[in-house]
Design a protein around this motif. Structure first.
Motif, PDB file in Angstrom:
ATOM      1  N   ALA A   9       0.891  -1.386  -0.002  1.00  0.00           N
ATOM      2  CA  ALA A   9      -0.021   0.049  -0.219  1.00  0.00           C
ATOM      3  C   ALA A   9       0.794   1.245   0.078  1.00  0.00           C
ATOM      4  O   ALA A   9       0.430   2.306  -0.427  1.00  0.00           O
ATOM      5  CB  ALA A   9      -0.935  -0.212   1.328  1.00  0.00           C
ATOM      6  N   ASP A  10       2.225   1.081   0.574  1.00  0.00           N
ATOM      7  CA  ASP A  10       3.074   2.368   0.616  1.00  0.00           C
ATOM      8  C   ASP A  10       4.033   2.459  -0.480  1.00  0.00           C
ATOM      9  O   ASP A  10       5.124   2.946  -0.461  1.00  0.00           O
ATOM     10  CB  ASP A  10       3.547   2.217   1.914  1.00  0.00           C
ATOM     11  CG  ASP A  10       4.356   1.193   2.292  1.00  0.00           C
ATOM     12  OD1 ASP A  10       4.449   0.060   1.309  1.00  0.00           O
ATOM     13  OD2 ASP A  10       5.269   1.139   3.350  1.00  0.00           O
ATOM     14  N   ALA A  11       3.905   1.590  -1.463  1.00  0.00           N
ATOM     15  CA  ALA A  11       4.643   1.628  -2.771  1.00  0.00           C
ATOM     16  C   ALA A  11       5.090   3.021  -3.203  1.00  0.00           C
ATOM     17  O   ALA A  11       4.051   3.661  -3.619  1.00  0.00           O
ATOM     18  CB  ALA A  11       4.098   0.849  -3.927  1.00  0.00           C
ATOM     19  N   PRO A  12       6.149   3.508  -3.510  1.00  0.00           N
ATOM     20  CA  PRO A  12       6.206   4.557  -3.672  1.00  0.00           C
ATOM     21  C   PRO A  12       5.813   5.252  -5.031  1.00  0.00           C
ATOM     22  O   PRO A  12       5.730   6.573  -4.980  1.00  0.00           O
ATOM     23  CB  PRO A  12       7.993   4.938  -3.638  1.00  0.00           C
ATOM     24  CG  PRO A  12       8.118   3.558  -3.860  1.00  0.00           C
ATOM     25  CD  PRO A  12       7.511   2.661  -3.178  1.00  0.00           C
ATOM     26  N   ARG A  13       5.581   4.274  -5.906  1.00  0.00           N
ATOM     27  CA  ARG A  13       5.165   4.757  -7.297  1.00  0.00           C
ATOM     28  C   ARG A  13       3.569   4.649  -7.356  1.00  0.00           C
ATOM     29  O   ARG A  13       2.965   4.594  -8.407  1.00  0.00           O
ATOM     30  CB  ARG A  13       5.947   4.013  -8.393  1.00  0.00           C
ATOM     31  CG  ARG A  13       7.186   4.430  -8.619  1.00  0.00           C
ATOM     32  CD  ARG A  13       8.083   3.498  -9.561  1.00  0.00           C
ATOM     33  NE  ARG A  13       9.330   3.773  -9.832  1.00  0.00           N
ATOM     34  CZ  ARG A  13       9.521   4.748 -10.906  1.00  0.00           C
ATOM     35  NH1 ARG A  13       8.799   5.209 -11.946  1.00  0.00           N
ATOM     36  NH2 ARG A  13      11.013   5.220 -11.056  1.00  0.00           N
ATOM     37  N   LEU A  14       2.803   4.609  -6.250  1.00  0.00           N
ATOM     38  CA  LEU A  14       1.475   4.060  -6.224  1.00  0.00           C
ATOM     39  C   LEU A  14       0.735   5.131  -5.528  1.00  0.00           C
ATOM     40  O   LEU A  14       1.147   5.379  -4.572  1.00  0.00           O
ATOM     41  CB  LEU A  14       1.145   2.580  -5.693  1.00  0.00           C
ATOM     42  CG  LEU A  14      -0.280   2.311  -5.539  1.00  0.00           C
ATOM     43  CD1 LEU A  14      -0.970   2.120  -6.666  1.00  0.00           C
ATOM     44  CD2 LEU A  14      -0.388   0.816  -4.627  1.00  0.00           C
ATOM     45  N   ARG A  15      -0.439   5.486  -5.960  1.00  0.00           N
ATOM     46  CA  ARG A  15      -1.371   6.326  -5.071  1.00  0.00           C
ATOM     47  C   ARG A  15      -2.614   5.444  -5.188  1.00  0.00           C
ATOM     48  O   ARG A  15      -3.075   4.865  -6.218  1.00  0.00           O
ATOM     49  CB  ARG A  15      -1.670   7.693  -5.552  1.00  0.00           C
ATOM     50  CG  ARG A  15      -0.235   8.490  -5.565  1.00  0.00           C
ATOM     51  CD  ARG A  15       0.046   8.704  -3.988  1.00  0.00           C
ATOM     52  NE  ARG A  15       1.178   9.527  -3.962  1.00  0.00           N
ATOM     53  CZ  ARG A  15       2.512   9.202  -3.861  1.00  0.00           C
ATOM     54  NH1 ARG A  15       2.803   7.575  -3.737  1.00  0.00           N
ATOM     55  NH2 ARG A  15       3.380   9.798  -3.813  1.00  0.00           N
ATOM     56  N   GLN A  16      -3.509   5.589  -4.223  1.00  0.00           N
ATOM     57  CA  GLN A  16      -4.925   5.115  -4.194  1.00  0.00           C
ATOM     58  C   GLN A  16      -5.686   6.293  -3.973  1.00  0.00           C
ATOM     59  O   GLN A  16      -5.491   7.310  -3.028  1.00  0.00           O
ATOM     60  CB  GLN A  16      -5.081   4.221  -2.871  1.00  0.00           C
ATOM     61  CG  GLN A  16      -6.464   3.489  -2.942  1.00  0.00           C
ATOM     62  CD  GLN A  16      -6.770   2.573  -1.888  1.00  0.00           C
ATOM     63  OE1 GLN A  16      -5.793   1.485  -2.183  1.00  0.00           O
ATOM     64  NE2 GLN A  16      -7.370   2.650  -1.144  1.00  0.00           N
ATOM     65  N   VAL A  17      -6.833   6.447  -4.599  1.00  0.00           N
ATOM     66  CA  VAL A  17      -8.076   7.300  -4.616  1.00  0.00           C
ATOM     67  C   VAL A  17      -9.112   6.804  -4.229  1.00  0.00           C
ATOM     68  O   VAL A  17      -9.494   5.480  -4.922  1.00  0.00           O
ATOM     69  CB  VAL A  17      -8.182   8.366  -5.706  1.00  0.00           C
ATOM     70  CG1 VAL A  17      -6.782   8.827  -5.920  1.00  0.00           C
ATOM     71  CG2 VAL A  17      -8.287   7.651  -6.963  1.00  0.00           C
ATOM     72  N   ALA A  18     -10.241   7.418  -3.582  1.00  0.00           N
ATOM     73  CA  ALA A  18     -11.567   7.012  -3.407  1.00  0.00           C
ATOM     74  C   ALA A  18     -12.706   7.017  -4.529  1.00  0.00           C
ATOM     75  O   ALA A  18     -13.574   6.358  -4.658  1.00  0.00           O
ATOM     76  CB  ALA A  18     -12.002   7.552  -2.055  1.00  0.00           C
ATOM     77  N   GLN A  19     -12.281   8.203  -5.205  1.00  0.00           N
ATOM     78  CA  GLN A  19     -13.382   8.556  -6.406  1.00  0.00           C
ATOM     79  C   GLN A  19     -12.722   9.091  -7.652  1.00  0.00           C
ATOM     80  O   GLN A  19     -11.826   9.597  -7.480  1.00  0.00           O
ATOM     81  CB  GLN A  19     -14.456   9.322  -5.448  1.00  0.00           C
ATOM     82  CG  GLN A  19     -13.912  10.615  -5.131  1.00  0.00           C
ATOM     83  CD  GLN A  19     -14.737  11.382  -4.329  1.00  0.00           C
ATOM     84  OE1 GLN A  19     -15.642  11.126  -4.198  1.00  0.00           O
ATOM     85  NE2 GLN A  19     -14.375  12.506  -3.716  1.00  0.00           N
ATOM     86  N   ALA A  20     -13.634   9.046  -8.655  1.00  0.00           N
ATOM     87  CA  ALA A  20     -13.029   9.775  -9.985  1.00  0.00           C
ATOM     88  C   ALA A  20     -12.567  11.188  -9.729  1.00  0.00           C
ATOM     89  O   ALA A  20     -11.712  11.543 -10.323  1.00  0.00           O
ATOM     90  CB  ALA A  20     -13.859   9.479 -10.891  1.00  0.00           C
ATOM     91  N   ALA A  21     -13.375  11.840  -9.056  1.00  0.00           N
ATOM     92  CA  ALA A  21     -12.999  13.168  -8.921  1.00  0.00           C
ATOM     93  C   ALA A  21     -11.573  13.500  -8.370  1.00  0.00           C
ATOM     94  O   ALA A  21     -10.860  14.638  -8.600  1.00  0.00           O
ATOM     95  CB  ALA A  21     -14.121  13.927  -7.857  1.00  0.00           C
TER      96      ALA A  21
END
Length: 244
Positions: free
Chosen positions: A217-229
């Protein structure tokens, strides 16, 4: 548009359950499948869900992904689960489930059209999806924003080899590419493995096969978002990081 000499230059989008609803309809079809075979066996004792998934998984190499492969696997699983007692009429009903799925209109996820347009205003974008060719082409045509994509790729599998081939065709190193999608297995893990970037947009329902991936989950090249906006800002953040 003018592209920066370094940093992220291309943004990829997944389709099913990233741009529009898909798994919800597959889940509904599976519930109806279980109702049909439930007339012949005890679903719990027969482990119907596990049996169907096992059949689907072993058939991917033969049928590929998508509605048609799912329906053929449902028919095979129904015959096995019921010890060949299922009627022709009920097998015909299972075929009908697939036809309903193929005819279902595209239902865009909230805010995704605006998000794609915003990102396409700042970067070149491509669509990379897998599944039945005719069905995916029909959904892309119905979505309303297909012209925004530089290329639309419908592939048989989304793995490291496929992304490596596409990036070579795009003439782009992995470090200049970010992929947006709901599946860790198909959209995120392969791109990160190549040295690219990923934005994970979890969907409330995901096929078990697409959960078969381990990504920190903390991969430096990864982000997570909850919604399209939230996607345009997430892309901007990764673009800034990629230029350092």
């Amino acid at each position: 548009m003018d592209l920066p000499p370094h940093g992220i230059r291309l943004v990829g989008f997944d389709a099913d359950d990233t741009l529009w609803r898909s798994q919800d309809y597959f889940d509904a079809a599976q519930r109806e499948f279980e109702r049909i075979v439930g007339h012949y066996v005890d679903l719990h004792d027969a482990r119907a869900q596990e049996h169907l998934y096992a059949v689907e998984k072993r058939n991917i190499a033969v049928f590929g992904y998508g509605v048609k492969g799912m329906v053929l696997s449902m028919i095979e699983a129904a015959v096995e689960i019921t010890a060949q007692r299922i009627s022709a009429a009920d097998l015909h009903r299972i075929v009908g489930l697939g036809k309903e799925l193929l005819r279902h209109p595209v239902e865009l996820l909230p805010g995704i059209a605006e998000a794609v347009a915003a990102i396409a205003g700042e970067h070149e974008v491509v669509l990379i999806t897998k599944g039945d060719l005719f069905h995916q082409e029909a959904k892309v045509a119905q979505c309303g924003f297909a012209p925004l994509f530089r290329r639309i790729e419908i592939v048989s599998e989304k793995d490291v080899a496929t992304y490596a081939r596409l990036l070579q065709e795009f003439g782009l190193p992995a470090g200049q590419f970010v992929m947006i999608g709901n599946s860790l297995r198909s959209d995120i893990a392969p791109v990160l493995a190549l040295g690219g970037w990923g934005i994970h947009v979890p969907y409330h329902s995901t096929w078990a096969h697409e959960n078969e991936a381990e990504v920190a989950a903390d991969a430096p090249r990864l982000r997570q978002v909850a919604q399209a906006a939230d996607l345009p800002e997430a892309v901007r953040e990764l673009v800034a990081l990629s230029r350092r």
